[in-house]
Design a protein around this motif. Structure first.
Motif, PDB file in Angstrom:
ATOM      1  N   VAL A 136      -2.700 -11.263 -13.828  1.00 13.96           N
ATOM      2  CA  VAL A 136      -2.479 -10.006 -13.107  1.00 13.96           C
ATOM      3  C   VAL A 136      -3.732  -9.131 -13.135  1.00 13.96           C
ATOM      4  N   LEU A 137      -4.404  -9.098 -14.272  1.00 15.95           N
ATOM      5  CA  LEU A 137      -5.590  -8.256 -14.412  1.00 15.95           C
ATOM      6  C   LEU A 137      -6.858  -8.939 -13.892  1.00 15.95           C
ATOM      7  N   ARG A 169       0.867   0.786 -15.840  1.00  7.26           N
ATOM      8  CA  ARG A 169       1.371  -0.138 -16.854  1.00  7.26           C
ATOM      9  C   ARG A 169       2.651  -0.830 -16.368  1.00  7.26           C
ATOM     10  N   GLU A 170       3.525  -0.053 -15.743  1.00 11.01           N
ATOM     11  CA  GLU A 170       4.796  -0.615 -15.295  1.00 11.01           C
ATOM     12  C   GLU A 170       4.582  -1.715 -14.261  1.00 11.01           C
ATOM     13  N   GLU A 171       3.576  -1.530 -13.419  1.00  6.18           N
ATOM     14  CA  GLU A 171       3.295  -2.533 -12.385  1.00  6.18           C
ATOM     15  C   GLU A 171       2.761  -3.817 -13.010  1.00  6.18           C
ATOM     16  N   VAL A 172       1.882  -3.697 -13.997  1.00  6.47           N
ATOM     17  CA  VAL A 172       1.380  -4.893 -14.687  1.00  6.47           C
ATOM     18  C   VAL A 172       2.524  -5.623 -15.365  1.00  6.47           C
ATOM     19  N   ALA A 176       0.839  -1.194   0.000  1.00 11.03           N
ATOM     20  CA  ALA A 176       0.000   0.000   0.000  1.00 11.03           C
ATOM     21  C   ALA A 176       0.875   1.245   0.000  1.00 11.03           C
ATOM     22  N   GLY A 177       0.286   2.340  -0.383  1.00 16.45           N
ATOM     23  CA  GLY A 177       1.036   3.592  -0.394  1.00 16.45           C
ATOM     24  C   GLY A 177       1.560   3.863  -1.789  1.00 16.45           C
ATOM     25  N   GLY A 178       2.727   4.467  -1.859  1.00 21.56           N
ATOM     26  CA  GLY A 178       3.309   4.759  -3.159  1.00 21.56           C
ATOM     27  C   GLY A 178       2.911   6.099  -3.727  1.00 21.56           C
ATOM     28  N   GLY A 179       2.280   6.960  -2.917  1.00 16.66           N
ATOM     29  CA  GLY A 179       1.929   8.287  -3.415  1.00 16.66           C
ATOM     30  C   GLY A 179       0.595   8.304  -4.116  1.00 16.66           C
ATOM     31  N   ARG A 180       0.181   9.503  -4.416  1.00 19.21           N
ATOM     32  CA  ARG A 180      -1.119   9.690  -5.061  1.00 19.21           C
ATOM     33  C   ARG A 180      -1.068   9.240  -6.517  1.00 19.21           C
ATOM     34  N   ARG A 181      -2.137   8.608  -6.984  1.00 22.21           N
ATOM     35  CA  ARG A 181      -2.203   8.083  -8.351  1.00 22.21           C
ATOM     36  C   ARG A 181      -3.130   8.958  -9.188  1.00 22.21           C
ATOM     37  N   ARG A 182      -2.670   9.267 -10.386  1.00 25.13           N
ATOM     38  CA  ARG A 182      -3.503  10.073 -11.271  1.00 25.13           C
ATOM     39  C   ARG A 182      -4.685   9.279 -11.823  1.00 25.13           C
ATOM     40  N   THR A 183      -4.519   7.963 -11.963  1.00 25.89           N
ATOM     41  CA  THR A 183      -5.595   7.113 -12.456  1.00 25.89           C
ATOM     42  C   THR A 183      -5.791   5.944 -11.499  1.00 25.89           C
ATOM     43  N   TYR A 198       4.720  -4.215 -22.851  1.00 23.78           N
ATOM     44  CA  TYR A 198       3.352  -4.207 -22.366  1.00 23.78           C
ATOM     45  C   TYR A 198       2.591  -2.982 -22.887  1.00 23.78           C
ATOM     46  N   GLN A 199       3.258  -1.850 -22.961  1.00 24.66           N
ATOM     47  CA  GLN A 199       2.613  -0.653 -23.504  1.00 24.66           C
ATOM     48  C   GLN A 199       2.223  -0.878 -24.961  1.00 24.66           C
ATOM     49  N   TRP A 200       3.089  -1.519 -25.719  1.00 28.10           N
ATOM     50  CA  TRP A 200       2.764  -1.813 -27.117  1.00 28.10           C
ATOM     51  C   TRP A 200       1.575  -2.779 -27.198  1.00 28.10           C
ATOM     52  N   LEU A 201       1.501  -3.713 -26.241  1.00 27.97           N
ATOM     53  CA  LEU A 201       0.374  -4.645 -26.227  1.00 27.97           C
ATOM     54  C   LEU A 201      -0.937  -3.895 -26.033  1.00 27.97           C
ATOM     55  N   GLU A 202      -0.949  -2.972 -25.072  1.00 32.76           N
ATOM     56  CA  GLU A 202      -2.173  -2.192 -24.843  1.00 32.76           C
ATOM     57  C   GLU A 202      -2.523  -1.342 -26.057  1.00 32.76           C
ATOM     58  N   GLN A 203      -1.531  -0.879 -26.759  1.00 32.05           N
ATOM     59  CA  GLN A 203      -1.755  -0.025 -27.926  1.00 32.05           C
ATOM     60  C   GLN A 203      -2.118  -0.812 -29.178  1.00 32.05           C
TER      61      GLN A 203
END
Length: 273
Positions: free
Chosen positions: A64-65, A28-31, A16-23, A42-47
């Motif tokens: 993971v999802l 993506r990096e965590e997935v 838990a924690g890790g600062g405020r999240r914009r979304t 992974y970013q290319w996969l989403e795109q």
């Protein structure tokens, strides 16, 4: 992206924690880290970029999802891969009660439910009266087709339909080549029927569909029905087989009479249940 937003870091096992999240949800990096792939990949996969994707990686991303079985198969389709074989969702295993109501509502026409290996799971009263389904047989529709003398005696279309039955079972086996359950059924029916062995050697393949059946019932005479195999996506391990009377030999009226109290009293075998 929509499914990534639904999974919290805590649900994914991250601290838990890790600062405020914009979304909301995972980054993506965590997935990528949790799935064991590179962040850029992974970013290319989403795109939806043209990249090489393996089933193993897609399964890791699906895990993971927290994708459902239907969502996981959809992910395969989006990636341009053949989806895996559908699995039974644990929460849908109680659907048998609803399917039982379905085949009972199909009365006075025969209906039954089979599993992947053609084992008969349930059948309605009309299937017992017309098709001779009863406790004293193997309760496997493929084996009984070739070995039950009662059904063989009643079926006037047996030889014509035997080839179709075998071809459809081969198609089912081909979809699960390493399934021990199919091997057990094949071993039993091959040992019991030379006719099956000869047809199996022809290596015909046919999808499940509709089959015309002509039956000679000792009380009602000729019955002409059409069997239709239905599949329920939420229960891929089951098949519903419904028999519909055709407009020949007054089949509908005869089936109604056989299901009546008068017809039941004259039946050769007690009905199911």
């Amino acid at each position: 992206m929509s499914r990534r937003a639904r999974v919290s870091p805590e649900q994914a096992g991250l601290p838990a924690g890790g600062g405020r999240r914009r979304t909301p949800g995972l980054r993506r990096e965590e997935v990528a880290v949790l799935a064991g792939v590179g962040a850029s990949w992974y970013q290319w996969l989403e795109q939806g970029r043209e990249i090489s994707v393996s089933p193993q990686v897609l399964d890791a991303v699906a895990r993971v999802l927290r994708l459902s079985d239907a969502e996981r198969r959809h992910l395969y389709l989006l990636a341009g891969l053949n989806p895996p074989t559908p699995e039974v969702v644990p929460g849908r295993k109680d659907m048998c009660d609803g399917l039982r109501r379905l085949i009972d509502t199909w009365m006075p026409y025969p209906a039954h439910i089979m599993d992947l290996y053609y084992n008969c799971v349930q059948y309605n009263d009309a299937a017992a009266i017309v098709l001779g389904m009863r406790p004293g047989i193997t309760q496997n529709c493929l084996i009984d087709f070739f070995t039950d003398p009662l059904y063989r005696e009643r079926s006037q279309s047996w030889e014509r339909n035997a080839r179709t039955v075998v071809a459809q079972f081969r198609a089912a086996c081909a979809a699960r080549p390493d399934d021990e359950g199919f091997r057990e059924v094949l071993a039993e029916v091959s040992a019991a029927s030379e006719e099956f062995t000869a047809l199996w050697a022809e290596r015909d393949i046919e999808d499940q569909g509709q089959v015309r059946k002509e039956l000679s019932h000792p009380l009602a005479g000729l019955l002409v029905v059409e069997s239709t195999v239905l599949k329920v996506p939420a229960r891929p391990d089951l098949m519903i087989v419904l028999h519909t009377p055709l407009d020949e030999a007054n089949t509908a009226e005869k089936l109604e009479w056989l299901a009546s109290p008068e017809g039941r009293r004259g039946a050769m075998y007690p009905v199911a249940g």
